[in-house]
Motif scaffolding. Sequence first.
Motif, mmCIF file in Angstrom:
data_model
loop_
_atom_site.group_PDB
_atom_site.id
_atom_site.type_symbol
_atom_site.label_atom_id
_atom_site.label_comp_id
_atom_site.label_asym_id
_atom_site.label_seq_id
_atom_site.Cartn_x
_atom_site.Cartn_y
_atom_site.Cartn_z
ATOM 1 N N LYS A 20 0.828 -1.213 0.000
ATOM 2 C CA LYS A 20 0.000 0.000 0.000
ATOM 3 C C LYS A 20 0.864 1.265 0.000
ATOM 4 C CE LYS A 20 -4.197 -1.827 2.195
ATOM 5 N NZ LYS A 20 -5.031 -1.834 3.421
ATOM 6 N N VAL A 21 1.926 1.213 0.805
ATOM 7 C CA VAL A 21 2.832 2.365 0.839
ATOM 8 C C VAL A 21 3.433 2.597 -0.543
ATOM 9 C CG1 VAL A 21 4.985 3.267 1.796
ATOM 10 C CG2 VAL A 21 3.357 2.112 3.283
ATOM 11 N N GLU A 22 3.881 1.493 -1.181
ATOM 12 C CA GLU A 22 4.470 1.607 -2.510
ATOM 13 C C GLU A 22 3.424 2.024 -3.540
ATOM 14 O OE1 GLU A 22 6.209 -2.244 -2.953
ATOM 15 O OE2 GLU A 22 8.114 -1.633 -2.061
ATOM 16 N N ALA A 23 2.178 1.565 -3.340
ATOM 17 C CA ALA A 23 1.102 1.918 -4.273
ATOM 18 C C ALA A 23 0.818 3.418 -4.254
ATOM 19 C CB ALA A 23 -0.164 1.138 -3.923
ATOM 20 N N ILE A 24 0.969 4.037 -3.083
ATOM 21 C CA ILE A 24 0.795 5.496 -2.988
ATOM 22 C C ILE A 24 2.019 6.214 -3.533
ATOM 23 C CG2 ILE A 24 0.506 7.418 -1.362
ATOM 24 C CD1 ILE A 24 -0.932 5.430 0.506
ATOM 25 N N TYR A 25 3.157 5.598 -3.320
ATOM 26 C CA TYR A 25 4.447 6.193 -3.656
ATOM 27 C C TYR A 25 4.577 6.475 -5.162
ATOM 28 C CZ TYR A 25 9.534 6.678 -2.970
ATOM 29 O OH TYR A 25 10.805 7.144 -2.887
ATOM 30 N N PHE A 26 4.391 5.423 -5.973
ATOM 31 C CA PHE A 26 4.628 5.554 -7.408
ATOM 32 C C PHE A 26 3.666 6.528 -8.099
ATOM 33 C CE2 PHE A 26 6.230 1.107 -6.542
ATOM 34 C CZ PHE A 26 7.566 1.492 -6.493
ATOM 35 N N PRO A 27 2.358 6.447 -7.857
ATOM 36 C CA PRO A 27 1.465 7.431 -8.495
ATOM 37 C C PRO A 27 1.756 8.867 -8.075
ATOM 38 C CG PRO A 27 0.213 5.561 -7.684
ATOM 39 C CD PRO A 27 1.582 5.414 -7.148
ATOM 40 N N SER A 28 2.183 9.039 -6.800
ATOM 41 C CA SER A 28 2.464 10.406 -6.344
ATOM 42 C C SER A 28 3.624 11.014 -7.130
ATOM 43 C CB SER A 28 2.786 10.399 -4.844
ATOM 44 O OG SER A 28 3.975 9.699 -4.585
ATOM 45 N N MET A 29 4.613 10.182 -7.463
ATOM 46 C CA MET A 29 5.726 10.696 -8.242
ATOM 47 C C MET A 29 5.316 10.964 -9.686
ATOM 48 S SD MET A 29 9.024 8.747 -6.785
ATOM 49 C CE MET A 29 8.090 7.257 -6.577
ATOM 50 N N THR A 30 4.459 10.104 -10.234
ATOM 51 C CA THR A 30 3.946 10.346 -11.581
ATOM 52 C C THR A 30 3.158 11.653 -11.623
ATOM 53 O OG1 THR A 30 3.769 7.953 -11.905
ATOM 54 C CG2 THR A 30 2.584 9.344 -13.459
ATOM 55 N N LEU A 31 2.418 11.920 -10.523
ATOM 56 C CA LEU A 31 1.667 13.171 -10.421
ATOM 57 C C LEU A 31 2.600 14.370 -10.445
ATOM 58 C CD1 LEU A 31 -0.951 14.764 -9.903
ATOM 59 C CD2 LEU A 31 -0.573 14.372 -7.441
ATOM 60 N N ILE A 32 3.695 14.273 -9.684
ATOM 61 C CA ILE A 32 4.637 15.394 -9.629
ATOM 62 C C ILE A 32 5.283 15.626 -10.991
ATOM 63 C CG2 ILE A 32 6.801 16.189 -8.597
ATOM 64 C CD1 ILE A 32 5.944 14.679 -6.040
ATOM 65 N N ILE A 33 5.606 14.528 -11.690
ATOM 66 C CA ILE A 33 6.172 14.665 -13.032
ATOM 67 C C ILE A 33 5.140 15.280 -13.974
ATOM 68 C CG2 ILE A 33 7.026 13.366 -15.022
ATOM 69 C CD1 ILE A 33 9.027 13.685 -12.798
ATOM 70 N N GLY A 34 3.885 14.849 -13.818
ATOM 71 C CA GLY A 34 2.812 15.433 -14.633
ATOM 72 C C GLY A 34 2.682 16.929 -14.406
ATOM 73 N N LEU A 35 2.873 17.330 -13.137
ATOM 74 C CA LEU A 35 2.820 18.762 -12.828
ATOM 75 C C LEU A 35 3.928 19.521 -13.559
ATOM 76 C CD1 LEU A 35 2.074 18.706 -8.985
ATOM 77 C CD2 LEU A 35 0.526 19.436 -10.808
ATOM 78 N N SER A 36 5.106 18.889 -13.649
ATOM 79 C CA SER A 36 6.209 19.516 -14.367
ATOM 80 C C SER A 36 5.852 19.707 -15.836
ATOM 81 C CB SER A 36 7.478 18.655 -14.249
ATOM 82 O OG SER A 36 7.931 18.647 -12.917
ATOM 83 N N THR A 37 5.209 18.694 -16.421
ATOM 84 C CA THR A 37 4.802 18.795 -17.833
ATOM 85 C C THR A 37 3.779 19.911 -18.011
ATOM 86 O OG1 THR A 37 5.145 16.401 -18.052
ATOM 87 C CG2 THR A 37 3.894 17.483 -19.792
ATOM 88 N N LEU A 38 2.800 19.982 -17.106
ATOM 89 C CA LEU A 38 1.777 21.033 -17.184
ATOM 90 C C LEU A 38 2.395 22.418 -17.019
ATOM 91 C CD1 LEU A 38 -1.142 19.405 -15.131
ATOM 92 C CD2 LEU A 38 -1.086 19.837 -17.595
ATOM 93 N N VAL A 39 3.335 22.520 -16.078
ATOM 94 C CA VAL A 39 4.014 23.806 -15.865
ATOM 95 C C VAL A 39 4.775 24.206 -17.128
ATOM 96 C CG1 VAL A 39 5.883 24.931 -14.597
ATOM 97 C CG2 VAL A 39 4.172 23.598 -13.361
#
Length: 606
Positions: free
Chosen positions: A266-285
């Motif tokens: 569960k910890v890892e399941a939260i971990y990986f999407p959160s990083m994908t989200l942050i990378i997505g934010l970089s793309t949007l920025v």
Amino acid sequence: MAQLSAVNKYFWKYKYRFSLGILFIVASNYFFVMAPQVANYVVGKLQQALPGVHQANVRKPIIKDALLSAFIDWVDKFAYGKLVLICSVVIILLAIIRGLFMYFMRQTVIVMSRHIEYDQKNEVYNHYQKLDAGFYKTHATGDMMNRMAEDVSRVRMYTGPAIMYLINLSTLIIFALVNMLAQDVQLTLIVISPLPILAVTIYFVNMNIHRRSERVQAMLSDLTTNAQESYSGIRVIKSYVQEKAMLGFFKKNSEEYRKNAVGLAKVEAIYFPSMTLIIGLSTLVTILIGSQVVLHDTSKVGLIVEFVMYINMLTFPVSAIGWVASMIQRASASQKRLNEFLDAEPEVKDKSVTSPANFDGDIEFKNVTFTYPNTGITAIKDFSLQIKKGEKVLILGKTGSGKSTLAQMLLRAYNTDSGKILINGVDIADMPFRELRDNISYVPQDVFLFSDTIASNISFGLKEKAAQDRIEGAARFASIHNEIETLENGYDTLVGERGVTLSGGQKQRVSIARALIKKPQLLIFDDCLSAVDTKTENEIITHLNQYLSNKTAIIITHRIFTVFNFSQIIVLEDGKILEHGSHEQLLGSGGYYAKLYKKQVLDNYN
């Protein structure tokens, strides 16, 4: 990483393969980051073809790479249509070249990790064999098996995939950032602004993953131990109809393991999407800021395209930081468990220099005292005994009197607390294990046969392959040859795990044959005839009496063998000598030996 420093020696061992792997990683990323620069150039050239666009308003990309710069100077003279075609082909070729180097990268780094896994398993197994008997009394077999299998496999994930992806993402990030900063420092800083948030997230989540990984691995060891004991003791479980109880016990341990493993997942399941989200934010920025920049300066369209490609390139490497960090944390937890055993030093240490001992001589126990470290029980107390060359010595005593401990002390399974054991005047503590044990044959009380043929079990202690007549000769002395011949495959019969396909008496006699085939100077028989009938016992003793005519032998038992003419008989009680003398002397004293002898004769008569 402190725990994982133990595997650095393997990186040094495979330094050429490892260095080549790093070179391939760098090369693959070098060609990878060329594509966005080519795309920037193509977009700029296409802008020039648009109506109303002046060439002065088109921003030419800053390219510091000599190879790529030379290519752009060459292709710049072509017409727009041909130029786009050539650049498209080049981008495809760059992808192919990168793929080729990635293949070589995996063939070097991942293959290296398999070699390291092989070496580490051998290291762990070899270290297990160096540890003394005291270690095995305090550690479960299932736990040791799990450390050598599961934990080593987790460490391999660090020495292979984790290291490979760590170097890969590091070089890719460096190449991309260098090119981005060369084009536009301000835009680069804005685009990578979410990355510090990612670093903080990685730090705190990895601490959690590390703690959970250690707990999960420990529980997996308990589960393996539970299963291993159930399989080994299945006959006892079935005879006491305890299948349901053992299943309940296993399910309880399994449920605890499942809960902790799911918690880690569960910890890892939260971990990986959160990083994908942050990378997505970089793309949007990048797109948001880039669109604003283009509205004010149309010459930067190609630059924004290049930056978007870089951000997309960085999506997997940066998101893989979490995966790599997770693998490193798991490997660290596993290596810590391995280090606990690899750092364990045997209490009984081998001697590297061969001593000048002659085993064809006397044996002396000199004021020997020994206490079991794990229980605190003093098994031997100020024990002294001299055994001359060729003597046959009988050691009698009740259960727990210290009989088997004497045999273990003579084999140096344990060190003495005080006193010495001498063979031909040389302290056995100064003898190498191989020299000592090659000259002693020991038949233990608890017989162990390997899952192999009967012939292989008999010849187990020999350095060379034994001839069939030698194997059969030892089996005849142990009174097991005729029974082996009746089996369908004879000496090539597989005995099953721990010799389960043979009876208790047959296993004991195969074990005796294993001891006799070595032709040692000293033989120790530790209550090794408890599972045979009286007729077979007398037959074996008669053969042994003939075989041991010119050898030194110590026979440990709770019975009296009248066929042997023992030079000395020792009666032990609480680790001390209660009676000592010849058969006639002890009968005349009317003590424990005399009473046991009269009782045994009376039982045989009845």
